[in-house]
Design a protein around this motif. Structure first.
Motif, short mmCIF file in Angstrom:
data_model
loop_
_atom_site.label_atom_id
_atom_site.label_comp_id
_atom_site.label_asym_id
_atom_site.label_seq_id
_atom_site.Cartn_x
_atom_site.Cartn_y
_atom_site.Cartn_z
N VAL A 257 86.06 2.21 -44.20
CA VAL A 257 87.28 1.48 -44.54
C VAL A 257 88.03 2.24 -45.62
N TRP A 259 90.37 1.41 -48.02
CA TRP A 259 91.14 0.39 -48.75
C TRP A 259 92.25 1.06 -49.56
N ARG B 131 86.21 -4.17 -32.32
CA ARG B 131 85.09 -3.76 -33.17
C ARG B 131 83.91 -4.71 -33.04
N GLY B 618 76.17 -16.95 -42.44
CA GLY B 618 77.32 -16.08 -42.16
C GLY B 618 78.58 -16.43 -42.93
N CYS B 619 78.45 -17.01 -44.13
CA CYS B 619 79.64 -17.43 -44.86
C CYS B 619 80.39 -16.23 -45.45
N GLY B 620 79.68 -15.13 -45.69
CA GLY B 620 80.35 -13.93 -46.19
C GLY B 620 80.49 -13.86 -47.70
N THR B 621 79.91 -14.82 -48.42
CA THR B 621 80.02 -14.77 -49.88
C THR B 621 79.38 -13.49 -50.43
N GLN B 623 79.30 -10.65 -48.90
CA GLN B 623 80.21 -9.56 -48.53
C GLN B 623 81.34 -9.41 -49.55
N SER B 624 81.85 -10.54 -50.02
CA SER B 624 82.96 -10.46 -50.96
C SER B 624 82.46 -10.20 -52.38
N ALA B 636 82.47 -9.69 -38.55
CA ALA B 636 83.52 -10.00 -39.53
C ALA B 636 83.37 -8.97 -40.64
N THR B 637 83.22 -7.72 -40.24
CA THR B 637 82.92 -6.66 -41.20
C THR B 637 84.14 -6.30 -42.04
N LEU B 638 83.91 -5.54 -43.08
CA LEU B 638 85.01 -5.09 -43.93
C LEU B 638 86.01 -4.31 -43.09
N LEU B 639 85.50 -3.50 -42.19
CA LEU B 639 86.38 -2.71 -41.35
C LEU B 639 87.25 -3.63 -40.48
N MET B 641 88.01 -6.76 -41.12
CA MET B 641 88.95 -7.49 -41.97
C MET B 641 90.13 -6.59 -42.32
N ASN B 642 89.83 -5.35 -42.66
CA ASN B 642 90.88 -4.41 -43.02
C ASN B 642 91.85 -4.23 -41.85
N MET B 644 92.38 -6.27 -39.40
CA MET B 644 93.14 -7.50 -39.15
C MET B 644 94.30 -7.63 -40.13
N ALA C 44 85.28 -17.31 -42.31
CA ALA C 44 84.25 -18.34 -42.29
C ALA C 44 84.35 -19.23 -43.53
N CYS C 45 84.70 -18.61 -44.65
CA CYS C 45 84.67 -19.36 -45.91
C CYS C 45 85.57 -18.67 -46.91
N GLY C 47 84.94 -18.33 -49.82
CA GLY C 47 84.02 -17.54 -50.64
C GLY C 47 83.79 -16.14 -50.09
N GLY C 48 84.15 -15.94 -48.83
CA GLY C 48 83.96 -14.63 -48.23
C GLY C 48 85.17 -13.73 -48.37
N SER C 50 87.14 -11.27 -50.09
CA SER C 50 86.94 -10.30 -51.15
C SER C 50 88.26 -10.05 -51.87
N TYR C 77 79.59 -24.40 -46.73
CA TYR C 77 78.45 -23.62 -47.18
C TYR C 77 78.05 -24.03 -48.59
N LYS C 87 86.12 -15.84 -58.46
CA LYS C 87 86.49 -14.47 -58.15
C LYS C 87 88.00 -14.30 -58.08
#
Lengths: 342, 651, 143
Positions: A257, A259, B131, B618-621, B623-624, B636-639, B641-642, B644, C44-45, C47-48, C50, C77, C87
């Motif tokens: 990625v 960014w 992806r 799979g909430c992704g907390t 990840q963020s 729902a990867t960073l790639l 998301m980027n 999208m 999904a949330c 919280g996800g 970034s 969640y 955040k």
């Protein structure tokens, strides 16, 4: 006043007994009067250690480097490493411990208290003593004493101290195995004083200020290199894959990625510095090294200070206060501020 | 890279629902220009039978490997089209839905603007789909045992239903006996059958059931694991009496020198430190209340041990932690009454003859402290004027609980009626806001209380009450007549709000399940999943989830049991595979994801984060939170998301 | 050639699928009209989300970024929105500190039942962004 000989003896002792494999400290440098970081492994080398106002480096950086080079561990036989640490450096070690960078038993902290002063800001010194290039610097109570060709010059420490030291609240290292120097009451600037002054300025002026700053950034990444917290193998701005393992697929390499672009442009520069500030939120201990090494004098501490103060005031979070604390952004409190949310 | 993909895009007109506002043909045309797209069409009703067939055909004919259907909300037809993708030989997770109806066509009028937005939405779905990985659902083995927390009517009912279906049940109750609050009631509305008489047979059945392991005086301390495979640590507190040996002779209580308020009688009587809660307690045994006891030291007292001929008393009994493995959990931890001390206007719980509803139940109960006579606690005289105050603490968002406690209208009517049966020449007054008597025979019961039992119903609130000359002066308003009312009452009964019990708060914490704004356990969906918690495998029953009466509690308990039976009847469970995955090479082991994960699904192994895919939702907390891009949720990867974000901004 | 089109703020809206996305579905079902400036990305949330997504959207030319999640206490969640709140507070503070208009980043709690609120959040956001003009501070000025 710190007894340098006692410090040297301590370093020699723990090397002698084998309690540690190496001691990271400062020695006389080759650039003017400034001290330079050194790692010693033999007791007799302890005599080269120094402690003076030019010990600005945050040596925690070298603990990080140490860990990244497993081969080097052979040199000191996998034994703990000792580090001479100022208050801010010790806080950095605490954050690294929080993040499991190494275990508490892997590091031996020789704390040195800055007592009633701090470290020297060479830029300020050039203004206080214009045209003078001292050969050495020493602490003397509330003063710095400089050895010059025309004899000793005495300067009140507060006139030549780093800004970060003027606002410091942690001059005495809390995390330590042994500590030298006293915990002395300090009475310089209030914490975040410069930050508060800056925040008073109108938004348009703040933007103009930062725009000017970030247009100057040449993306040399000195700030990143000097920061003990910037230890990721691959930075968010790296547009090439730095972490490649046998399992890394071609697709993964191609699909990194991007960014932020690596090259210098205003938008990407600000993107980089904002990301860095966010990544340091709750982790930055305000050692001020990023600002000191910046070749174009971007006041990076201001950004990090902003995050540090928000952590403190909005979330009651003090970076580097305790090893057991979860990271700022990995935790929350029920009463975190939420008025900004509609 | 993405050019390797063969994505098909299917744009739905939804009759005129989408097509009237969005130029669907244009959306299909623009999507065809995307790198990954090899097939794009629009159709009047994609979800119709011919539409679905067309999707399947197109996948096969064009060797598509991913699908985007741009239509209505994924909540409606994501499953439909994932099934179609599967029917055509693809993995369902390669199919994405772009919502251009609810989020676009229906909320905008300008055709150009709506079409432009529909293109952005569709494009971001296409990029994401290109992806997407094919993912297989995660299979989990199942332990066919169930933990039921709480031994009130809800827990009892759920345990019996489960055990009768052949499942092993561990029933954990905090108190020394089963029964909960229902066993304290005298009669139940609207039939006025004796509460103890209908409940105690069920308690006995639980204690005798070969499939039920009953653990009273026990608390659930720790729950780990996940649906189908929970591991539960239960603390069994020492009763200091061996229930097998105890002969229930009651000699011990005769000699015990300590008197403390009897909580089963809500403090209306006292009991000894060693006691049995009530005669029909299950298990039928005594408990030594260690907080009240003079000390487990024969030197200090030791009278009960001396007198016990059966040798049932053992001062050396220690707390034990028992670990049980179960596949599902039913939480039935019940309610407490809202504290009287919160109600300043009603005397802060300091006026002796101001009682709460449960205390009044005990006064009416034949087995209660007064043997079924309604007497004032202060002077044991028969009260001639009794004021019942409904909504004490309920329906008062400004000061107390905002919600309606639901059962108070009915039990107040029951109280008034019982009082009149006990004291025919007394007068019963009820202050109410509304009468809520929905339920079989409920309204008729209230009417009987008003008419046959001559209870005086006053619509209004009591502003204040205070003691004066041995009476309780009640100041209120009858809003129907507009008159202020002053009553010199002998007794006041508050229909206090129902609040989640302390045990409910503790259970929520231990089980990590959510609570609603009032502290009751949160159901997964207010309408469609009323007995499920948000955590798979944990179900809710009774008043822990919200105020309800006995029939409703029993119904919910049986429903929870049915859900558990359904769950555990499967040989294996499946879990959504869209879970977090660690990029080990990037992970530094800083543990931020471990701390951030709401499910404790991440731990460190050899200095690297490892995700337990079964626990991960799979909430992704993570990840963020990760600073190093070292953990990502699949599909729902960073790639993704980027890309999208780029798609939305016209890149 | 058409005359120059008036400025329309471009908004990237990260919507939690359990609440705000469902809330926007409800707005749709209820046919509540609101401006088309916000393009949703369902997550999904909250919280996800970034902080990087927000900076990235601004860098790529978004005039505003919206993150909308479940009300506190309602997170599917359990605590994702609590993480988001902390955040993204930092992101908001940092943007404002750097002199970026604080209106550019917005957060809201919109439940699945609040279709009208969702529409209002978007309407308000667009109205607040309009006077600011295009976002050029973090925009890398690419297509």
């Amino acid at each position: 006043m710190i007894d340098l000989n006692a410090l040297r003896t301590q370093a020699a002792d723990i090397l002698e007994t084998g309690e540690v494999g190496a001691v990271i400290g400062w020695r006389r440098g080759s650039r003017g009067m400034a001290a330079e970081p050194v790692a010693i492994v033999a007791p007799e080398e302890a005599a080269s250690l120094v402690w003076d106002p030019t010990c600005f480096h945050n040596l925690a950086l070298y603990l990080v480097e140490e860990r990244k080079k497993p081969a080097q561990r052979q040199v000191h036989g996998g034994k703990p490493i000792a580090i001479v640490a100022k208050g801010c450096d010790a806080r950095a070690v605490t954050v690294l411990l929080q993040e499991n960078h190494f275990g508490r038993d892997d590091v031996y902290v020789i704390g040195v208290s800055c007592e009633g002063t701090g470290v020297l800001d060479e830029r300020k010194l050039a203004q206080v003593l214009p045209g003078v290039e001292p050969d050495g610097a020493a602490f003397d109570g509330d003063n710095f004493v400089f050895a010059t060709s025309e004899g000793e010059r005495r300067v009140p420490a507060r006139e030549a101290m780093m800004d970060r030291c003027l606002e410091c609240r942690n001059a005495h290292p809390k995390l330590n195995n042994v500590v030298f120097g006293e915990e002395t009451p300090r009475d310089f600037d209030a914490p975040f004083a410069a930050l508060k002054r800056f925040e008073q300025r109108p938004a348009a002026e703040r933007w103009q200020f930062w725009q000017r700053q970030f247009e100057r950034c040449i993306r040399c990444f000195a700030c990143r290199s000097v920061c003990p917290m910037c230890y990721c193998d691959e930075c968010v701005v790296d547009s090439i894959n730095l972490v490649v393992t046998p399992e890394t697929t071609a697709a993964e390499k191609a699909d990194r990625v991007r960014w932020i672009e690596r090259s210098a442009s205003r938008a990407d520069n600000i993107g980089y510095h904002m990301t860095r500030a966010l990544h340091l939120a709750g982790r930055c201990v305000d050692c001020g090294e990023c600002e000191r090494v910046c070749p174009v004098n971007i006041p990076l501490r201001l950004l990090n200070n902003k995050m540090e103060r928000e952590a403190r005031e909005a979330f009651g979070y003090e970076p580097g206060a305790s090893i057991d604390l979860p990271a700022l952004v990995a935790s929350f409190r029920d009463d975190d501020p939420g008025q900004f949310i509609r | 890279m993405s050019s390797k993909k063969r994505t098909g895009v299917f744009v739905c007109h939804c009759g005129n629902n989408i097509a009237a506002t969005v130029d669907v043909a244009k959306v299909a045309r623009v999507m065809a220009t995307e790198d990954s797209v090899v097939y794009s069409e629009d159709y009047v009703y994609m979800c119709s039978d011919p539409g679905q067939k067309a999707v399947i055909e197109a996948i096969k004919k064009n060797q598509l490997d991913s699908v985007v259907v741009t239509c209505c909300s994924p909540n409606l037809h994501e499953k439909t089209f994932r099934d179609n993708a599967q029917a055509a030989g693809l993995n369902g997770f390669t199919c994405e839905i772009a919502n251009i109806r609810e989020q676009c066509a229906w909320v905008h009028k300008d055709r150009n603007v709506a079409t432009a937005k529909a293109i952005k939405i569709s494009r971001s779905a296409v990029r994401r789909a290109s992806r997407n990985q094919a993912l297989e659902p995660i299979g989990i083995g199942v332990t066919r045992r169930v933990l039921v927390i709480g031994g009130g009517i809800a827990g009892i009912q759920a345990a019996l239903d489960l055990a009768n279906a052949g499942l092993e049940v561990v029933l954990v109750e905090k108190q020394a006996t089963l029964g909960g609050h229902m066993i304290q009631l005298s009669e139940t509305f609207p039939t006025l059958d004796c509460s103890q008489c209908i409940l105690s047979p069920k308690m006995v059945e639980v204690s005798r059931h070969p499939k039920i392991k009953l653990m009273t005086y026990s608390e659930v301390k720790e729950v780990t694991g996940y649906v189908g495979n929970f591991k539960v640590n239960i603390l069994k507190k020492p009763t200091y009496v061996d229930p097998e040996a105890c002969k229930l002779c009651d000699d011990c209580t005769q000699v015990c020198p300590v008197m403390v308020p009897n909580q089963y009688e809500l403090g209306l009587t006292a009991r000894r430190a060693i006691h049995i809660p009530f005669a029909q307690a299950i298990p039928a045994s005594y408990t030594l209340d260690i907080d009240a006891c003079l000390g487990l030291n024969p030197v200090r007292c030791g009278k009960c041990k001396d007198v016990c001929e059966a040798g049932a008393i053992d001062y050396d009994m220690l707390p034990r932690t028992v670990t049980e493995e179960v596949g599902a959990i039913v939480v039935a931890t019940g309610f407490d009454l809202y504290g009287q001390d919160n109600l300043g206007e009603y005397g802060h719980g300091k006026i002796e003859d101001v009682l709460d509803g449960l205390q009044f139940e005990r006064l009416c109960s034949a087995s209660g402290p007064t043997r079924g006579k309604v007497l004032r606690p202060s002077d044991h005289s028969e009260p001639k004027d009794v004021v019942f105050i409904q909504c004490a603490g309920s329906r008062d968002p400004a000061q107390h609980c905002a919600y309606c406690s639901k059962i108070c209208c009915m039990y107040t009517a029951k109280h008034a009626s019982l009082y009149k049966h006990h004291v025919p020449d007394g007068r019963a007054w009820v202050f109410y806001i509304d009468i809520r008597s929905g339920g079989k025979g409920y309204e008729e019961f209230v009417q009987r209380t008003m008419e046959t039992d001559e209870t005086i119903y006053l619509r209004g609130r009591v502003s204040r009450l205070y003691q004066e000359n041995g009476k309780i002066r009640v100041l209120g308003t009858d809003t129907l007549s507009g008159q202020n009312v002053e009553i010199d009452a002998d007794m006041v009964v508050l229909a206090l709000a129902m609040t989640p019990s302390k045990g409910t708060a503790e259970a929520a914490k231990v089980l990590k399940i959510g609570r609603d704004k009032d502290g009751f356990l949160a159901e997964a969906h207010p309408k469609l999943k009323p007995v499920e918690s948000v955590t798979a495998g944990i179900f809710l029953a009774g008043t822990a989830q919200g105020p309800k009466d006995i029939p409703e509690t029993v119904a919910q308990a049986s429903a929870a049991a049915a859900k558990v039976i359904g769950l555990l009847s499967q040989p294996r469970l499946t879990h959504a595979p869209t879970v977090a995955k660690v990029r080990a090479a990037h992970c530094t082991g800083c543990e931020m994801c471990v701390d951030a994960c709401p499910y404790d699904a991440i731990h460190l192994e050899n200095g690297k984060a490892v995700v337990n895919a079964v626990l991960c939702e799979g909430c992704g907390t993570c990840q963020s939170t990760c600073l190093r891009a070292a953990i990502e949720v699949k599909n729902a990867t960073l790639l993704q998301m980027n890309e999208m974000i780029e798609a939305v901004l016209g890149y | 050639m058409s005359e120059q089109t008036p400025y329309e703020p471009r908004i990237v809206a990260f919507l939690c699928k359990w609440c705000s996305s469902a809330g926007s579905d409800l707005a749709g079902v209820s046919r509540i009209q609101y401006p088309a400036n916000a393009t949703p990305i369902t997550v999904a949330c909250s919280g996800g989300v970034s902080p990087q997504y927000i900076l990235s959207a601004l860098r790529k030319g978004a005039d505003g970024v919206l993150v909308s999640g479940c009300h506190i206490g309602d997170c599917h969640y359990m605590e994702g929105n609590m993480h988001a709140r902390r955040k993204l507070y930092l992101v908001k503070e940092l943007l404002e500190f750097a002199g970026v208009e604080p209106e550019r980043f917005r957060m809201s709690w919109v439940s699945a039942a609040e279709g009208a609120k969702f529409a209002q959040v978007v309407r308000d956001f667009v109205e607040d962004l309009r006077p600011l003009g295009p976002q050029d501070k973090l925009n890398a000025e690419r297509p």
